[in-house]
Scaffold this motif. Structure first.
Motif, PDB file in Angstrom:
ATOM      1  N   ILE A 177     -64.961  16.502 -42.519  1.00  0.00           N
ATOM      2  CA  ILE A 177     -65.156  15.102 -42.149  1.00  0.00           C
ATOM      3  C   ILE A 177     -66.566  14.864 -41.641  1.00  0.00           C
ATOM      4  O   ILE A 177     -67.178  13.822 -41.930  1.00  0.00           O
ATOM      5  N   GLU A 178     -67.114  15.818 -40.907  1.00  0.00           N
ATOM      6  CA  GLU A 178     -68.480  15.670 -40.402  1.00  0.00           C
ATOM      7  C   GLU A 178     -69.478  15.458 -41.534  1.00  0.00           C
ATOM      8  O   GLU A 178     -70.489  14.758 -41.355  1.00  0.00           O
ATOM      9  N   ARG A 179     -69.209  16.046 -42.683  1.00  0.00           N
ATOM     10  CA  ARG A 179     -70.106  15.868 -43.822  1.00  0.00           C
ATOM     11  C   ARG A 179     -70.120  14.425 -44.322  1.00  0.00           C
ATOM     12  O   ARG A 179     -71.031  14.034 -45.069  1.00  0.00           O
ATOM     13  N   GLN A 180     -69.133  13.638 -43.947  1.00  0.00           N
ATOM     14  CA  GLN A 180     -69.071  12.242 -44.352  1.00  0.00           C
ATOM     15  C   GLN A 180     -69.615  11.290 -43.272  1.00  0.00           C
ATOM     16  O   GLN A 180     -69.642  10.082 -43.480  1.00  0.00           O
ATOM     17  N   VAL A 181     -70.000  11.851 -42.140  1.00  0.00           N
ATOM     18  CA  VAL A 181     -70.437  11.024 -41.014  1.00  0.00           C
ATOM     19  C   VAL A 181     -71.960  10.902 -41.023  1.00  0.00           C
ATOM     20  O   VAL A 181     -72.673  11.905 -40.916  1.00  0.00           O
ATOM     21  N   ALA A 240     -60.733  23.424 -37.538  1.00  0.00           N
ATOM     22  CA  ALA A 240     -62.193  23.505 -37.495  1.00  0.00           C
ATOM     23  C   ALA A 240     -62.791  23.216 -38.871  1.00  0.00           C
ATOM     24  O   ALA A 240     -63.829  22.552 -38.987  1.00  0.00           O
ATOM     25  N   ARG A 241     -62.133  23.703 -39.929  1.00  0.00           N
ATOM     26  CA  ARG A 241     -62.614  23.407 -41.288  1.00  0.00           C
ATOM     27  C   ARG A 241     -62.417  21.928 -41.628  1.00  0.00           C
ATOM     28  O   ARG A 241     -63.255  21.323 -42.312  1.00  0.00           O
ATOM     29  N   LEU A 242     -61.322  21.346 -41.160  1.00  0.00           N
ATOM     30  CA  LEU A 242     -61.101  19.916 -41.372  1.00  0.00           C
ATOM     31  C   LEU A 242     -62.210  19.108 -40.705  1.00  0.00           C
ATOM     32  O   LEU A 242     -62.750  18.164 -41.298  1.00  0.00           O
ATOM     33  N   GLN A 261     -62.154  22.233 -30.580  1.00  0.00           N
ATOM     34  CA  GLN A 261     -62.947  22.306 -31.812  1.00  0.00           C
ATOM     35  C   GLN A 261     -63.909  21.131 -31.974  1.00  0.00           C
ATOM     36  O   GLN A 261     -64.957  21.261 -32.594  1.00  0.00           O
ATOM     37  N   LYS A 262     -63.542  19.963 -31.412  1.00  0.00           N
ATOM     38  CA  LYS A 262     -64.366  18.776 -31.670  1.00  0.00           C
ATOM     39  C   LYS A 262     -64.080  17.663 -30.675  1.00  0.00           C
ATOM     40  O   LYS A 262     -62.930  17.363 -30.354  1.00  0.00           O
ATOM     41  N   ASP A 263     -65.161  17.026 -30.225  1.00  0.00           N
ATOM     42  CA  ASP A 263     -65.092  15.799 -29.450  1.00  0.00           C
ATOM     43  C   ASP A 263     -65.656  14.685 -30.338  1.00  0.00           C
ATOM     44  O   ASP A 263     -66.863  14.634 -30.586  1.00  0.00           O
ATOM     45  N   SER A 274     -44.071   9.015 -37.303  1.00  0.00           N
ATOM     46  CA  SER A 274     -43.167   8.041 -37.899  1.00  0.00           C
ATOM     47  C   SER A 274     -43.048   8.318 -39.393  1.00  0.00           C
ATOM     48  O   SER A 274     -43.657   9.258 -39.922  1.00  0.00           O
ATOM     49  N   GLN A 275     -42.287   7.478 -40.078  1.00  0.00           N
ATOM     50  CA  GLN A 275     -42.172   7.602 -41.529  1.00  0.00           C
ATOM     51  C   GLN A 275     -43.530   7.455 -42.215  1.00  0.00           C
ATOM     52  O   GLN A 275     -43.780   8.068 -43.248  1.00  0.00           O
ATOM     53  N   THR A 276     -44.390   6.635 -41.636  1.00  0.00           N
ATOM     54  CA  THR A 276     -45.687   6.358 -42.255  1.00  0.00           C
ATOM     55  C   THR A 276     -46.847   7.068 -41.568  1.00  0.00           C
ATOM     56  O   THR A 276     -48.001   6.905 -41.981  1.00  0.00           O
ATOM     57  N   ALA A 277     -46.554   7.837 -40.524  1.00  0.00           N
ATOM     58  CA  ALA A 277     -47.579   8.637 -39.833  1.00  0.00           C
ATOM     59  C   ALA A 277     -46.963  10.000 -39.543  1.00  0.00           C
ATOM     60  O   ALA A 277     -46.313  10.202 -38.523  1.00  0.00           O
ATOM     61  N   ARG A 278     -47.136  10.922 -40.462  1.00  0.00           N
ATOM     62  CA  ARG A 278     -46.408  12.186 -40.448  1.00  0.00           C
ATOM     63  C   ARG A 278     -47.272  13.301 -39.845  1.00  0.00           C
ATOM     64  O   ARG A 278     -48.407  13.508 -40.263  1.00  0.00           O
ATOM     65  N   ARG A 279     -46.699  13.988 -38.891  1.00  0.00           N
ATOM     66  CA  ARG A 279     -47.440  15.008 -38.157  1.00  0.00           C
ATOM     67  C   ARG A 279     -47.532  16.302 -38.958  1.00  0.00           C
ATOM     68  O   ARG A 279     -46.579  16.725 -39.621  1.00  0.00           O
ATOM     69  N   VAL A 280     -48.687  16.938 -38.858  1.00  0.00           N
ATOM     70  CA  VAL A 280     -48.931  18.243 -39.471  1.00  0.00           C
ATOM     71  C   VAL A 280     -49.597  19.122 -38.419  1.00  0.00           C
ATOM     72  O   VAL A 280     -50.601  18.719 -37.813  1.00  0.00           O
ATOM     73  N   TYR A 281     -49.055  20.313 -38.192  1.00  0.00           N
ATOM     74  CA  TYR A 281     -49.704  21.270 -37.305  1.00  0.00           C
ATOM     75  C   TYR A 281     -50.676  22.121 -38.117  1.00  0.00           C
ATOM     76  O   TYR A 281     -50.360  22.578 -39.220  1.00  0.00           O
ATOM     77  N   MET A 282     -51.852  22.340 -37.548  1.00  0.00           N
ATOM     78  CA  MET A 282     -52.870  23.150 -38.198  1.00  0.00           C
ATOM     79  C   MET A 282     -53.284  24.276 -37.271  1.00  0.00           C
ATOM     80  O   MET A 282     -53.362  24.092 -36.042  1.00  0.00           O
ATOM     81  N   ARG A 283     -53.579  25.421 -37.854  1.00  0.00           N
ATOM     82  CA  ARG A 283     -54.138  26.524 -37.076  1.00  0.00           C
ATOM     83  C   ARG A 283     -55.533  26.118 -36.602  1.00  0.00           C
ATOM     84  O   ARG A 283     -56.222  25.345 -37.282  1.00  0.00           O
ATOM     85  N   PRO A 284     -55.972  26.629 -35.449  1.00  0.00           N
ATOM     86  CA  PRO A 284     -57.284  26.215 -34.934  1.00  0.00           C
ATOM     87  C   PRO A 284     -58.416  26.383 -35.944  1.00  0.00           C
ATOM     88  O   PRO A 284     -59.293  25.509 -36.051  1.00  0.00           O
ATOM     89  N   GLU A 285     -58.402  27.469 -36.702  1.00  0.00           N
ATOM     90  CA  GLU A 285     -59.473  27.673 -37.676  1.00  0.00           C
ATOM     91  C   GLU A 285     -59.361  26.684 -38.843  1.00  0.00           C
ATOM     92  O   GLU A 285     -60.374  26.290 -39.438  1.00  0.00           O
TER      93      GLU A 285
END
Length: 233
Positions: free
Chosen positions: A158-162, A152-154, A70-72, A138-149
């Protein structure tokens, strides 16, 4: 002669009482606002694109793989901007916050009351980008799985802030593996760094709180890992 000091004490006491009430109301509103879900029907998939939501207890950030279908991110956040550009980076951590707070407070003990008040009243935004090598959940870095689509929205959010590299200023980070960049947006009590994290996740469709001025309001929506080894940079 004692009347004037007594009146001054009364005024000071009332001012402190009103201040305590305002702080209490704000804390209560933050707790309620962060408990109201957005995307309440969302459920985390068993597999997908793994991201992490990390916190230092005050500030939150979104950690993403450096390269996916989705992104490099290397074009937006080149390692050449870092003090140690040659490390085998695998992930990038992105967060947003107030310019003076970011640049003038390498540690939270450096945060002055005046800087905090100015930030709360309104300040320019800045992106903080850190590069990691194989960070572990870790306790302070918690993993979340996201669907590819969803991921892509995430990315789009973020790109809108770059700001394009040829139109932005770069500022030295706290370490050799992080950096700051100019970013749009105004920071204030209604739009904090943690609100940015929640809003960005919500735009991707992830379940999160409605108003999250504090880090805890973001992290309480992210499941703790079964095991919590320390993350590495």
């Amino acid at each position: 002669m004692a009347a004037a000091p007594n009146r001054a004490l009364t005024v000071a006491g009332r001012a402190l009482a009103w201040l305590a009430l305002a702080v209490g109301l704000f804390m209560g509103a933050a707790w309620i606002g962060s408990s109201i879900p957005r995307n309440s029907g969302w459920s985390e998939p068993a597999t997908g694109v793994p991201i992490m939501v990390e916190t230092n207890g005050v500030h939150t950030a979104i950690v993403m793989p450096l390269v996916t279908p989705q992104k490099d991110w290397r074009g937006d956040f080149p390692a050449s901007d870092l003090g140690q550009p040659d490390r085998p980076y695998t992930h990038v951590s992105v967060s947003w916050g107030e310019r003076a707070v970011f640049l003038d407070t390498p540690t939270w003990s450096d945060l002055s009351p005046l800087t905090a008040i100015r930030a709360a009243a309104g300040g320019d935004g800045l992106l903080h980008v850190a590069h990691y090598v194989r960070p572990a959940p870790s306790q302070t870095a918690r993993r979340v799985y996201m669907r590819p689509e969803e991921y892509a929205r995430l990315v789009k959010a973020i790109e809108r802030q770059v700001v394009a590299p040829d139109r932005r200023r770069r500022y030295r980070g706290y370490e050799d593996w992080d950096v700051f960049y100019d970013a749009p947006g105004r920071y204030h009590l209604g739009n904090t760094c943690n609100q940015w994290t929640a809003d960005t996740l919500a735009q991707a469709g992830v379940k999160t709180g409605l108003w999250t001025p504090f880090a805890g309001g973001v992290m309480k929506w992210v499941q703790l890992p079964d095991e919590a080894p320390a993350a590495t940079h």
